[in-house]
Design an enzyme around this catalytic site. Structure first.
Site, mmCIF file in Angstrom:
data_model
loop_
_atom_site.group_PDB
_atom_site.id
_atom_site.type_symbol
_atom_site.label_atom_id
_atom_site.label_comp_id
_atom_site.label_asym_id
_atom_site.label_seq_id
_atom_site.Cartn_x
_atom_site.Cartn_y
_atom_site.Cartn_z
ATOM 1 N N THR A 109 0.810 -1.216 0.000
ATOM 2 C CA THR A 109 0.000 0.000 0.000
ATOM 3 C C THR A 109 0.847 1.271 0.000
ATOM 4 O O THR A 109 1.861 1.350 0.686
ATOM 5 C CB THR A 109 -0.898 -0.009 1.238
ATOM 6 O OG1 THR A 109 -1.668 -1.203 1.198
ATOM 7 C CG2 THR A 109 -1.820 1.185 1.273
ATOM 8 N N GLY A 148 2.491 -3.117 8.294
ATOM 9 C CA GLY A 148 2.770 -3.423 9.691
ATOM 10 C C GLY A 148 4.212 -3.887 9.864
ATOM 11 O O GLY A 148 4.765 -4.549 8.997
ATOM 12 N N GLU A 391 -6.910 -5.785 3.223
ATOM 13 C CA GLU A 391 -7.091 -6.962 2.361
ATOM 14 C C GLU A 391 -8.287 -6.786 1.427
ATOM 15 O O GLU A 391 -8.985 -7.742 1.104
ATOM 16 C CB GLU A 391 -7.241 -8.241 3.197
ATOM 17 C CG GLU A 391 -6.075 -8.569 4.092
ATOM 18 C CD GLU A 391 -4.754 -8.665 3.357
ATOM 19 O OE1 GLU A 391 -4.754 -8.954 2.148
ATOM 20 O OE2 GLU A 391 -3.714 -8.419 3.993
#
Lengths: 631, 675
Positions: A109, A148, A391
């Site tokens: 992303t 993350g 997702e």
């Protein structure tokens, strides 16, 4: 496996105990999470645990339900390396990864681009002179954002970038990029990396940003199992792009399971607390009743309890189906994959939206105390809610399912048969649905028979798919472009997908009942299944009335049945949440304790609040005293 | 690449110039934004005054909220106390007074991020419940901040049901004192704001006992902390209840009382008094207690609900024209996400609701003012209606707005979850409004009780307030609209709402009656109908909101452009409600299936129309960037630069985390040299 792991005593292992996280700052929560993750890896090594399922329960036991900065290392980083690398690459990277000698994450992303992958802007330009890729973040919007474990933890990343070779763009490809110096953990020259700041939950996760300026990596760092760049820069195309579906199906099936689990936890807390809390008068002169005896409270909680069970079965179904057909996939048979992909996209959205709203409902059903962090529900909520977005953003997911439904509808219209979960569309060609004149069908619905209710949901889904497909055709007839027509029908399309998913959930829940051998368990789950199906009708009466599936009189009966079921389920409510079998440590809730000693423990908890560290707070000396002195 | 030079970021060169994607939205506005702002404020003078207050507050660094998202609970609390103290000084400097016209803008200007909110409730409760003598003694001390007050009603085990409170106040004739006690753990006062750390005094609600007889719940002024060194008074245990989802600026507290003695004069005795010999005397009407709750419920709707909803809409809509995603037409640039029908369908109904609630708030204020002047003439006839309306609308508006803010948050994709978007804190704050000042389900049931009573009275030909005469007047029938355009007629949709609300009240009343006639006890029958009752109450409030919106547009005397767009918003609010609750309109055939398809078509058409004015409509709310405190919603639309620069100020990037040295290094150790 779960009991095996808990049985080995890890749940009480002092190394995994910690101060209540609610009282820690973000930096402290991050540090605690890293401490436990590192410790867990060492224990895995020490005990030689390698079976993936066992690792899963081990992680759940050691880390509870909190996100961990290593999470993407084990899931996305390692998984991608296993699937997308050549044998030579496997040999180099997998031992380092499995042994956690490097820590990696998956970086896709960007600040300006999420779900629409083709829009990503990061570039990897091949330089044949040095046999290297040059990675760049050409704009602000191209800065990688959100991954993350990226901000502070990882020293490697799999980065998705647009590949340029021989002056041409070849689309998105994955590259292994070292980002921090081994040994010192300092960012490498050309790399700017950091934490994106506080979020709604996920305090322990260092979601990060990554900017690359002419950062060079060797040619061998491109993941080359499918597409390849040869030393001279020649690009070799991959064979099929459907393969990437497999990973997506897998991850989305995990989210369906997570929807079930998170909602189950919230239900456990709210239902136990509602049995402990007493309030007002139901009957004049009698003691205050448990709030779970109020119809409005049952109406808030029991349909959610039924939903948690329903989603549990749906999650198991997708996982099993995935495992069943992944064998076929390895042998190159991809025929079932498109339907499963379409179905999981919709179910991911359907279950995560429902669970998201349901968790908040549970919190509010706990009155003021639900708002305190000691209830544990705020944490469940903030940890779960992003799954509506990550997702695959839910609306986009619903539209993917809709695309498949419309395609199937078109096939049926042109005389072909469709199979699988959409086979109900075949009936449309035989008995055209006439929205206003189907009274004859209405009387056939038996409201206390789950199998009959499945038929009602089927009819609703068929009607909404047909309506959306016809509206889409009408828009196309207005000579609009295909994309415009699709956009102008998308609200209808989302409704059709929702109805389809709702049907699938009712169907799978109903199918499960016949597999239960214990009569008492089957009886109570049948009640839950009926409640789930009838409550769903009562919340969407418009669809059933408009399509002529049910009459006004039947709707009144549906509402009446729902209320009767609430009273029937009431005596089993606590037992039904106890069956979820959450350990107090994992529930992390003062209100949801197994022993129900709520109030004493709230007081004990509050005493540990940072504001209570000193009897007189420092702000008295700093601000209050001077103010009072001046006046 | 030049864009990415770090020096340019730090100079903020891009910030300040408006993002062209946002600028273009403003060029096509169909009305004057400034005029709409003035109309929303009520007058040009109001707008000027509001802007002056906001300017004065925001230019003062003490009130800055820039670091708010990075602060711990402790830091937030301290900042709130500092601000509250500083505000006193500021008000003095600026010549603002509590009764002046500026006062109502201050709370908005500080975004509620301030301490001593309950201090004001303390003052209000003494003003309403205290005798003249008590007012003369306590109010000056409180207004001069010589003491800090709180309001301790809720207990660990009891909230909305006041009669269940367990704290006791026993009168001791020999010493002329009340002895206050917390007899068990569930009786501990829990949640009162300002009580955890700040308050020196509090109004405690306790069961009054005289000579062994219980007289019910009464208010008492109790000192809990020393005025000299702030230490706890003897017999008092008090502290902070720990972290919550938000409101970290407030030290919500607990309080335990062990044989705490207070003089007889500390019972607030405007309406009830214990005389020296222990005689209990009740004076005046207790109904007035309702009035205090009514006041609070109405006042919170604007400050705590509508303003946050407007902010959330502003952030989500501005971001949705800056964010581009996928292509709508092949070969073109990626589309603004607000051009997607699904995105419009998420956000524009919330925008319409923000306007609808702004107008219903005006309606409630008017109802309240009329009622208040009656009450001052000792006429309490309007109280039941006022009470029922304030309860029902508090419940409906808070519930609706809470889910609206959540929709705004989730409509911003991943970035909505960043605290820097401003949306998480708006959400976690507004959700509390569904619980405090009366839990929503219980409030809806109170409104339902009123509606059922009025329906029965009206059916029997007795007089009822004008707002509910429709309950008995509506007859079964069919919606007369013949095509989708006719559904843009306010008469058509208002009547559909009226029909639906009346039907739900009527059928629930009939169901109650049936149950009672079949031998079910009254309270059991009530409990068995509560799901329907709550639904009926909500339907009534929804109907009044639609009707009021339509009437407001009808009466509107302003430029034609504003009139037109307000009419569109009103239509959208009404049709969205029918679209999302289709079943209750279809039920009894008032609206047919074919008509429902027309409604859906009209509704979807409206989205595309309002889309063009979406940004001007949120600009008209006139929030400053500082007040939005959002990287996504700022006026200039420089979303990504702001996000990047702001994130770098996060403590996680400035402080060195010991995590690597302590935990990661040992884990990776011994293997690195081999790579």
């Amino acid at each position: 496996e779960r009991q095996a792991v808990e049985g080995r005593g890890f749940i009480n292992d002092p190394d995994f105990q910690h101060e209540d996280l609610n009282f820690l700052s973000r930096s402290q929560r991050y540090e605690q999470a890293i401490r436990k993750s590192a410790l867990m890896v060492m224990k895995l090594r020490e005990h030689g645990i390698a079976d993936p399922d066992e690792i899963y329960w081990f992680k759940r036991t050691c880390l509870g339900n909190f996100p961990e900065p290593f999470g993407l290392h084990f899931s996305m980083f390692q998984k991608t390396l296993e699937i997308q690398t050549t044998d030579a690459q496997k040999e180099k990277w997998l031992p380092l990864t499995r042994g956690v000698k490097i820590i990696g994450t998956y970086v896709q992303t960007e600040m300006g681009h999420g779900t629409h992958l083709r829009g990503l802007e990061t570039t990897a330009t091949y330089d044949p002179a040095t046999q290297e890729f040059i990675l760049n973040s050409p704009t602000v919007t191209s800065i990688k954002w959100w991954p993350g474990g990226l901000g502070k933890t990882s020293n490697h990343a799999i980065v998705l970038a647009q590949l340029y070779t021989q002056g041409q763009c070849k689309g998105l490809h994955a590259f292994i990029v070292p980002i921090r110096q081994l040994g010192t953990h300092e960012p490498l020259p050309g790399i700017t990396v950091g934490d994106i700041g506080p979020k709604f939950g996920y305090d322990e996760m260092d979601n990060g940003y990554l900017k690359m300026d002419n950062f060079r990596i060797p040619r061998e760092n491109m993941l080359m199992k499918y597409a390849q760049v040869e030393p001279d820069g020649t690009y070799v195309k991959p064979l099929s792009d459907k393969l990437t579906y497999g990973t997506m199906v897998f991850i989305r099936s995990l989210i369906v399971g997570d929807s079930a689990r998170s909602l189950s936890r919230a239900c456990t807390i709210a239902i136990r607390y509602s049995a402990v809390r007493h309030q007002s008068e139901l009957k004049p002169g009698e003691p205050e009743p448990q709030i779970l005896d109020y119809q409005t409270q049952q109406y808030k909680l029991f349909p959610l309890l039924a939903t948690a069970y329903a989603f549990h079965f749906v999650g198991a179904y997708i996982k099993n189906t995935y495992h069943r057909i992944s064998g076929d996939i390895n042998e190159g048979d991809l025929s079932e994959l498109p339907e499963l992909h379409a179905l999981t996209a919709g179910l991911k959205a359907f279950t995560s939206w429902t669970a998201n709203a349901g968790i908040e409902e549970c919190r509010m059903a706990c009155g003021g105390h639900g708002y305190s962090r000691c209830s544990g529900i705020p944490d469940i909520y903030v940890t779960f809610t992003p799954s509506c977005t990550y997702e695959g953003e839910n609306t986009v997911m619903m539209l993917q399912t809709a695309r498949f439904l419309v395609k199937s509808y078109t096939q049926v219209s042109s005389g072909q048969q469709v199979t699988g979960m959409v086979s109900y569309l075949n009936d449309l060609s035989r008995q055209r649905i006439q929205p206003q004149h189907v009274a004859a069908r209405a009387v056939t619905v038996r409201l206390n028979d789950p199998i009959s209710l499945v038929e009602a949901y089927k009819a609703r889904a068929a009607r909404l798919v047909e309506a959306a497909a016809k509206n889409l055709q009408a828009e196309l007839n207005h000579r609009k472009s295909k994309e415009d027509a699709w956009n102008r029908t998308s609200v209808d399309l989302v409704r059709a997908s929702e109805a389809h998913c709702h049907y699938v959930v009712v169907k799978l829940f109903t199918a499960k009942l016949s597999e239960i051998s214990n009569a008492a368990v089957r009886a109570v789950l049948t009640e839950l299944c009926l409640l789930y199906a009838l409550y769903g009708i009562s919340k969407n009466t418009g669809d059933f009335l408009q399509a002529g599936i049910l009459t006004d009189a039947q709707i009144i009966q549906v509402n009446q049945h729902v209320k009767e079921l609430l009273a029937t389920i009431r005596p089993n409510a606590v037992a039904l949440v106890d069956s979820f079998d959450f350990h107090d440590v994992h529930l992390g809730s003062v209100l949801g304790r197994y022993d129900g000693n709520v109030y004493e423990n709230m007081f004990e908890w509050a005493k540990k609040s940072p504001l209570n560290k000193t009897e007189v707070h420092e702000s008295f000396h700093k601000h209050l005293k001077p103010m009072q002195a001046k006046l | 690449m030049a864009l990415l030079e770090p020096s340019k970021y730090s100079q903020g060169s891009v910030l300040g110039s408006v993002n062209p994607d946002l600028a273009s939205e403003r060029q096509t506005a169909s009305f004057s934004v400034e005029e709409l702002t003035v109309w929303l404020d009520g007058s040009e003078e109001h707008t000027q005054k509001r802007r002056a207050v906001v300017e004065a507050i925001e230019s003062d660094p003490v009130f800055s909220r820039e670091n708010q998202y990075f602060q711990s609970q402790n830091e937030r609390y301290e900042a709130a106390v500092r601000k509250a103290v500083h505000l006193q000084k500021k008000m003095h400097e600026m010549g603002w007074t509590e009764s002046g016209p500026e006062f109502k803008y201050i709370y908005r200007a500080v975004s509620g991020d301030i301490a001593f909110l309950l201090h004001r409730v303390f003052i209000r409760s003494i003003s309403v419940l205290g005798s003249d003598k008590q007012i003369a003694k306590w109010i000056p001390l409180a207004t001069q901040h010589k003491l800090i007050g709180s309001y301790a009603q809720t207990e660990l085990g009891h909230g909305t049901y006041l009669q269940g409170l367990e704290t006791t106040a026993v009168f001791d004739i020999t010493t002329q004192e009340f002895i206050l006690n917390t007899p068990k753990i569930s009786a501990m006062k829990w949640w009162p704001g300002d009580m955890g750390r700040s308050a020196t005094h509090t109004v405690v609600f306790a069961q009054l006992y005289i000579n062994g007889k219980c007289y019910g719940v009464h208010p008492f002024i109790v000192q809990i902390r020393s005025l000299r060194d702030h230490s706890l008074c003897p017999g008092i245990t008090a502290g902070d209840i720990g972290p919550k989802m938000n409101f970290e600026n407030v030290d919500n507290g607990y309080l335990m009382l062990q044989n705490v003695r207070i003089p007889r004069e500390n019972m607030l005795n405007k309406f009830c008094e214990v005389q020296p010999d222990g005689t209990y005397v009740r004076q005046g009407s207790q109904k007035i207690n309702y009035f205090t709750m009514t006041t609070v419920r109405i006042s919170l709707i604007s400050d705590e609900v509508i303003i946050p909803l407007m902010k959330a809409c502003t952030i989500a809509i501005r971001y949705s024209v800056v964010r581009r995603q996928s292509k709508l037409k092949p070969g073109e640039q990626e589309a603004k996400i607000l051009d997607y029908q699904t995105q419009q369908e998420k956000l524009l109904p919330q925008l319409a609701a923000a306007y609808a609630f702004h107008f219903i708030n005006d309606y409630l204020q008017e109802l309240f003012n009329r009622g208040y002047s009656e009450i001052q003439k000792k006429n309490f006839n309007t109280l039941p209606e006022l009470h029922a309306f304030s309860s029902g609308f508090k419940a409906m508006v808070t519930q609706y707005s809470t889910s609206a803010v959540q929709i705004c948050l989730q409509a911003c994709g991943g970035h909505g979850y960043s605290s820097l978007s401003g949306l998480p804190s708006l959400y976690t704050r507004i959700i509390a409004s569904c619980i405090y000042e009366g839990e929503n389900t219980i409030l809806l049931l109170q409104t339902a009780r009123f509606l059922i009573k009025c329906f029965r009275a009206a059916s029997a030909g007795q007089p009822v307030p004008p707002s509910v005469t429709y309950l008995a007047a509506v007859k079964p029938g069919k919606c007369p609209a013949k095509n989708k355009l006719e559904f843009l007629s306010p008469d058509i949709y208002t009547e559909a709402y009226q029909h639906m609300a009346a039907r739900l009240v009527r059928s629930t009343a009939a169901k109650l009656q049936d149950l009672i006639q079949s031998g079910v006890k009254k309270h059991d029958a009530w409990n068995q109908c509560t799901v329907q009752l709550a639904q009926a109450a909500k339907a009534h409030c929804h109907y009044i909101t639609v009707k009021n919106f339509a009437e407001t547009v009808e009466k509107l005397k302003t430029e034609a452009g504003i009139q037109k767009i307000m009419k569109h918003l009103c239509d959208l609010f009404a049709l969205h409600g029918i679209f999302s609750n289709a079943g209750v309109f279809l039920h009894d055939g008032y609206v047919s299936g074919a008509q429902m398809d027309m409604i859906t078509a009209s509704y979807l058409d409206l989205l595309a129309v309002i889309r063009k004015d979406a940004v001007p409509l949120v600009d008209a709310f006139d929030f400053t960037d500082k007040s939005l405190n959002s990287a996504l919603g700022s006026y200039d639309g420089q979303v990504y630069q702001r996000l990047y620069e702001w994130a770098q100020k996060s403590p996680t990037n400035k402080q060195i985390s010991p995590a690597y040295e302590r935990y990661l290094k040992p884990l990776l150790h011994n293997t690195q040299s081999k790579l």
